[in-house]
Write a protein that holds these residues in place. Sequence first.
Motif, PDB file in Angstrom:
ATOM      1  N   ALA A  32      -8.342  41.937  11.751  1.00  0.00           N
ATOM      2  CA  ALA A  32      -7.231  42.615  12.427  1.00  0.00           C
ATOM      3  C   ALA A  32      -6.449  41.630  13.294  1.00  0.00           C
ATOM      4  CB  ALA A  32      -7.766  43.780  13.260  1.00  0.00           C
ATOM      5  N   ASP A  33      -7.189  40.683  13.919  1.00  0.00           N
ATOM      6  CA  ASP A  33      -6.534  39.708  14.792  1.00  0.00           C
ATOM      7  C   ASP A  33      -5.595  38.777  14.029  1.00  0.00           C
ATOM      8  OD1 ASP A  33      -7.743  40.754  16.934  1.00  0.00           O
ATOM      9  OD2 ASP A  33      -9.265  39.164  17.179  1.00  0.00           O
ATOM     10  N   LYS A  34      -5.838  38.648  12.740  1.00  0.00           N
ATOM     11  CA  LYS A  34      -5.033  37.689  11.971  1.00  0.00           C
ATOM     12  C   LYS A  34      -3.748  38.308  11.443  1.00  0.00           C
ATOM     13  CE  LYS A  34      -8.920  34.865  10.531  1.00  0.00           C
ATOM     14  NZ  LYS A  34      -9.906  34.809   9.446  1.00  0.00           N
ATOM     15  N   ILE A  35      -3.595  39.607  11.617  1.00  0.00           N
ATOM     16  CA  ILE A  35      -2.360  40.245  11.149  1.00  0.00           C
ATOM     17  C   ILE A  35      -1.230  39.860  12.091  1.00  0.00           C
ATOM     18  CG2 ILE A  35      -1.223  42.465  10.707  1.00  0.00           C
ATOM     19  CD1 ILE A  35      -3.995  43.554   9.968  1.00  0.00           C
ATOM     20  N   THR A  36      -0.136  39.390  11.538  1.00  0.00           N
ATOM     21  CA  THR A  36       0.969  38.906  12.363  1.00  0.00           C
ATOM     22  C   THR A  36       2.154  39.863  12.266  1.00  0.00           C
ATOM     23  OG1 THR A  36       1.921  37.659  10.555  1.00  0.00           O
ATOM     24  CG2 THR A  36       0.309  36.506  11.916  1.00  0.00           C
ATOM     25  N   GLU A  37       3.184  39.537  13.010  1.00  0.00           N
ATOM     26  CA  GLU A  37       4.393  40.362  12.990  1.00  0.00           C
ATOM     27  C   GLU A  37       5.025  40.373  11.601  1.00  0.00           C
ATOM     28  OE1 GLU A  37       7.732  39.873  15.863  1.00  0.00           O
ATOM     29  OE2 GLU A  37       6.030  39.794  17.277  1.00  0.00           O
ATOM     30  N   ALA A  38       4.935  39.227  10.937  1.00  0.00           N
ATOM     31  CA  ALA A  38       5.547  39.117   9.609  1.00  0.00           C
ATOM     32  C   ALA A  38       4.930  40.120   8.636  1.00  0.00           C
ATOM     33  CB  ALA A  38       5.383  37.704   9.080  1.00  0.00           C
ATOM     34  N   ASP A  39       3.694  40.532   8.900  1.00  0.00           N
ATOM     35  CA  ASP A  39       3.027  41.466   7.989  1.00  0.00           C
ATOM     36  C   ASP A  39       3.560  42.896   8.126  1.00  0.00           C
ATOM     37  OD1 ASP A  39       1.415  39.436   7.023  1.00  0.00           O
ATOM     38  OD2 ASP A  39      -0.092  39.735   8.592  1.00  0.00           O
ATOM     39  N   ALA A  40       4.307  43.170   9.181  1.00  0.00           N
ATOM     40  CA  ALA A  40       4.934  44.482   9.422  1.00  0.00           C
ATOM     41  C   ALA A  40       3.947  45.634   9.289  1.00  0.00           C
ATOM     42  CB  ALA A  40       6.130  44.671   8.484  1.00  0.00           C
ATOM     43  N   GLY A  41       2.786  45.439   9.894  1.00  0.00           N
ATOM     44  CA  GLY A  41       1.814  46.529   9.907  1.00  0.00           C
ATOM     45  C   GLY A  41       1.133  46.787   8.574  1.00  0.00           C
ATOM     46  N   LYS A  42       1.259  45.833   7.648  1.00  0.00           N
ATOM     47  CA  LYS A  42       0.649  46.017   6.319  1.00  0.00           C
ATOM     48  C   LYS A  42      -0.480  45.010   6.100  1.00  0.00           C
ATOM     49  CE  LYS A  42       3.720  48.909   4.284  1.00  0.00           C
ATOM     50  NZ  LYS A  42       3.340  50.135   3.604  1.00  0.00           N
ATOM     51  N   ILE A  43      -1.335  45.332   5.160  1.00  0.00           N
ATOM     52  CA  ILE A  43      -2.378  44.392   4.746  1.00  0.00           C
ATOM     53  C   ILE A  43      -2.593  44.556   3.244  1.00  0.00           C
ATOM     54  CG2 ILE A  43      -4.316  45.988   5.116  1.00  0.00           C
ATOM     55  CD1 ILE A  43      -5.835  43.527   6.294  1.00  0.00           C
ATOM     56  N   HIS A  97     -11.741  42.790  -0.264  1.00  0.00           N
ATOM     57  CA  HIS A  97     -11.140  41.497   0.071  1.00  0.00           C
ATOM     58  C   HIS A  97      -9.831  41.767   0.806  1.00  0.00           C
ATOM     59  CE1 HIS A  97     -13.722  39.260  -2.851  1.00  0.00           C
ATOM     60  NE2 HIS A  97     -13.723  40.449  -3.452  1.00  0.00           N
ATOM     61  N   ALA A  98      -9.627  41.093   1.964  1.00  0.00           N
ATOM     62  CA  ALA A  98      -8.413  41.347   2.749  1.00  0.00           C
ATOM     63  C   ALA A  98      -7.527  40.103   2.744  1.00  0.00           C
ATOM     64  CB  ALA A  98      -8.791  41.708   4.172  1.00  0.00           C
ATOM     65  N   PHE A  99      -6.229  40.320   2.467  1.00  0.00           N
ATOM     66  CA  PHE A  99      -5.264  39.215   2.431  1.00  0.00           C
ATOM     67  C   PHE A  99      -4.062  39.558   3.287  1.00  0.00           C
ATOM     68  CE2 PHE A  99      -7.443  39.529  -1.653  1.00  0.00           C
ATOM     69  CZ  PHE A  99      -8.040  38.277  -1.745  1.00  0.00           C
ATOM     70  N   SER A 100      -3.408  38.538   3.800  1.00  0.00           N
ATOM     71  CA  SER A 100      -2.201  38.751   4.586  1.00  0.00           C
ATOM     72  C   SER A 100      -1.113  39.327   3.684  1.00  0.00           C
ATOM     73  CB  SER A 100      -1.731  37.416   5.173  1.00  0.00           C
ATOM     74  OG  SER A 100      -0.350  37.481   5.449  1.00  0.00           O
ATOM     75  N   ALA A 101      -0.451  40.401   4.168  1.00  0.00           N
ATOM     76  CA  ALA A 101       0.594  41.034   3.361  1.00  0.00           C
ATOM     77  C   ALA A 101       1.790  40.108   3.194  1.00  0.00           C
ATOM     78  CB  ALA A 101       1.032  42.350   3.998  1.00  0.00           C
ATOM     79  N   SER A 102       2.005  39.208   4.152  1.00  0.00           N
ATOM     80  CA  SER A 102       3.199  38.356   4.059  1.00  0.00           C
ATOM     81  C   SER A 102       2.919  37.039   3.339  1.00  0.00           C
ATOM     82  CB  SER A 102       3.753  38.070   5.460  1.00  0.00           C
ATOM     83  OG  SER A 102       2.734  37.531   6.280  1.00  0.00           O
ATOM     84  N   THR A 103       1.790  36.393   3.610  1.00  0.00           N
ATOM     85  CA  THR A 103       1.541  35.076   2.996  1.00  0.00           C
ATOM     86  C   THR A 103       0.607  35.152   1.798  1.00  0.00           C
ATOM     87  OG1 THR A 103      -0.415  34.635   4.338  1.00  0.00           O
ATOM     88  CG2 THR A 103       1.722  33.960   5.262  1.00  0.00           C
ATOM     89  N   GLY A 104      -0.144  36.222   1.664  1.00  0.00           N
ATOM     90  CA  GLY A 104      -1.104  36.319   0.570  1.00  0.00           C
ATOM     91  C   GLY A 104      -2.403  35.588   0.836  1.00  0.00           C
ATOM     92  N   GLU A 105      -2.517  34.894   1.983  1.00  0.00           N
ATOM     93  CA  GLU A 105      -3.738  34.130   2.284  1.00  0.00           C
ATOM     94  C   GLU A 105      -4.892  35.057   2.670  1.00  0.00           C
ATOM     95  OE1 GLU A 105      -4.219  30.835   1.844  1.00  0.00           O
ATOM     96  OE2 GLU A 105      -2.206  30.947   0.976  1.00  0.00           O
ATOM     97  N   ARG A 106      -6.089  34.613   2.367  1.00  0.00           N
ATOM     98  CA  ARG A 106      -7.271  35.402   2.664  1.00  0.00           C
ATOM     99  C   ARG A 106      -7.451  35.525   4.182  1.00  0.00           C
ATOM    100  NH1 ARG A 106     -11.498  36.706  -0.457  1.00  0.00           N
ATOM    101  NH2 ARG A 106     -13.286  37.551   0.665  1.00  0.00           N
TER     102      ARG A 106
END
Lengths: 372, 429
Positions: A267-278, A361-370
């Motif tokens: 959860a801590d790794k979710i950034t603004e760029a992700d716009a609340g998505k994962i 498996h969880a990835f960043s919605a904006s960058t696709g990184e794990r």
Amino acid sequence: MATVTFDHSTRVYPGTERPAVDQLNLHIEDGEFLVLVGPSGCGKSTSLRMLAGLEDVNGGHIFIGERDVTDVQPKDRDIAMVFQNYALYPHMSVADNMGFALKIAGTPKAEIRQRVEEAAKILDLTEYLDRKPKALSGGQRQRVAMGRAIVRQPQVFLMDEPLSNLDAKLRVQTRTQIASLQRRLGVTTVYVTHDQTEALTMGDRIAVLNAGILQQVGTPREMYDKPSNVFVAGFIGSPAMNIGHFTVTDGKVSVGAADIPLERSIADKITEADAGKITLGFRPEALDVVGSGTAGAFDVEVNLVEELGSDAFVYGSLKSKVGAGDLGAGDSNQVIVRIDPRNVPAKGETISVAIQAGQTHAFSASTGERLS
Amino acid sequence: MTTQNLQITAAAPDPALLDLPWEVPLEDWPAEVLAALPRGISRHVVRFVRMSGRVIAIKEIGESVAYREYELLRQLRRLDVPSVVPVGVITGRRSPDGEHLEAVLVTEHLQFSLPYRALFSQALRPDTATRLIDALAVLLVRLHLAGFYWGDVSLSNTLFRRDADRFSAYLVDAETGDLHRALSPKQRAYDLDLARTNIIGELMDLAAGELLDEETDEISIGDALVSRYSELWNALTFAEAFQADERWRVAARIDQLNNLGFDVGELEITTDIDGTSVRIQPKVVDAGHHSRRLLRLTGLDVQENQARRMLNDLDSFRAASDRQGDEEEFVAHDWLRLVFEPTISAVPRDLRRKLEPAQLFHEILDHRWFVSEQARRDVPMVEATHSYVENVLRHRPDEKAILGLAPGESPIEGEDELGGQGAGDELFG
């Protein structure tokens, strides 16, 4: 024997802007079997041809052992393209078919015979050495072709989709032979394929490329269990992983009727760029078929059942809201579920499935990184 | 029972394709549909089949590779590189019990072409090997100029056609090839090195089968390819510099390229700042200088050296009939009507199809020279043609479709005795 090192190796084709291979950094250990895999146009064959000297390197270097071969002629690199030529000569004995390139190079007769005999022993061809190739089976002829490369005793073997023009049966048979032979010989090998199953079954390590960029390098197990981004997650594994974009609310993700709490570290790794998505992914075997109405379960209508004997897979459409509009596996919008092959639902039936705990498996919605 | 769901990809599909037994593995096709079996050991199953009055070659191969090779062969045709004509790709084959069968690539068999094994097993001139190597060097240079990396250059991946007193070579197998914008010197060097190794291997195989003269030095023939290729490549591409007052050297260079059979499509000319020296380098060269010229003058579409020979005869005709002042097109029209056509029609119809008309004409010209010398007089064309038919052509094999082995013939054991005649005679006689 030697290591192979790509050091920021780059290939840009004239007239194109995006490099075909972009700053490739890859170190291959002595004796390792490394598979370059990716979709067509990803740069895998270009990388191999750069190592072979058949493509110019526009940036960076390539080393075989300690030697910088970036500007060395292909035939002086001490490499062998295996299966480049597997036409066998009908009038020559199997031994001559294996050793003729050494004869051309002027190697003394006794040495040729010795090298051919050594190769034949490894290839289980000793008893055929003095026969004509017509006496051989399809698989044995493939081994003679391998023998041609082995007798040259190169530092590195290169193989570019060597199985693509074999029929299905011979393909599986040759795949196993190449892998076990490579282990016996211990010669550093770089192998290119578009087929991730081939990659998983053959390589000590796999390097996945996409759009000219190295995505991840690791053992087959690492690639499968811990894909470092969404691309690798979707590419490695057959059938493919189910992947979708979900909304995060108060540190939780709603999947179907269940709320899955996200680990703090994720959860801590979710950034603004992700716009609340994962982006969440789960493999077909991470789903359990459960009774309808089970908490956290969602419904899938069966479109097709693929029965493979030991396994069976349902390809189905989502029937209940899961919180992601784009959930699907591979290029399809179908969800894939591994089911008990002895208890297979009928086409058109609806089954309820739930994700096993800890198998997401969880990835960043904006960058696709794990993230996990 | 699962039915087949055939997908045929072809530019101009022939409905007769549908009549072939696609539900049967190629290896088991019945003898009555086959024209011949290939010789030697191939990595794929290949069969020759008669269809709509022609012969097609069918190769079983993986689907993606089949489409790739089909597309490459089409591109090579567009680039005007001598290669076999692709007919199509057929996928979705299934046996009656539902088993998946391999995709096939269909190509047209090149009429009057000769596989190298057939050439070596005929009693031919001792310099056959050299002439084949020359033809292959020209083909490889043309492919490389077009940006094509072959990846498996060999005599068996090539077909040869008689071209006056030489041969011309055609690419048959493009499976390992790649088309690039341009090839780097390293790519060319590697392709050439592979060619050398493969050719020496193939000649060693002929030697092992006692099909090659014992005197032949396989390695020097392989080396000859490398030197012939390099000479031609340099002649076609090297940059030369000279003083500005030596401008005749531009015309001389173009002449030299024409003599090698190439037209200059684009010549780069640069001068230094004060204009005292000039540098020229051909940028685009196209093979077929003589054949294009003959086509323009007469409408005859023949190979390069045949065209060269016919153009020479046209020149003699012009001189003999004292028509130096006339338009070349008119003279060519009369030559066609008064010399070429009557000569070919004087050959009995049943013997005429043994060779291409242009090759027949070339051989009759050669024969006329030979009988004139013996008779110590100028033998006229009519008489020479008659003598050629009776003394030479009648005893020659039919070369329209030399394919390999007749169905039922054993591919290896029979080869030594088979000679060059393959299945052509039995099937097309």
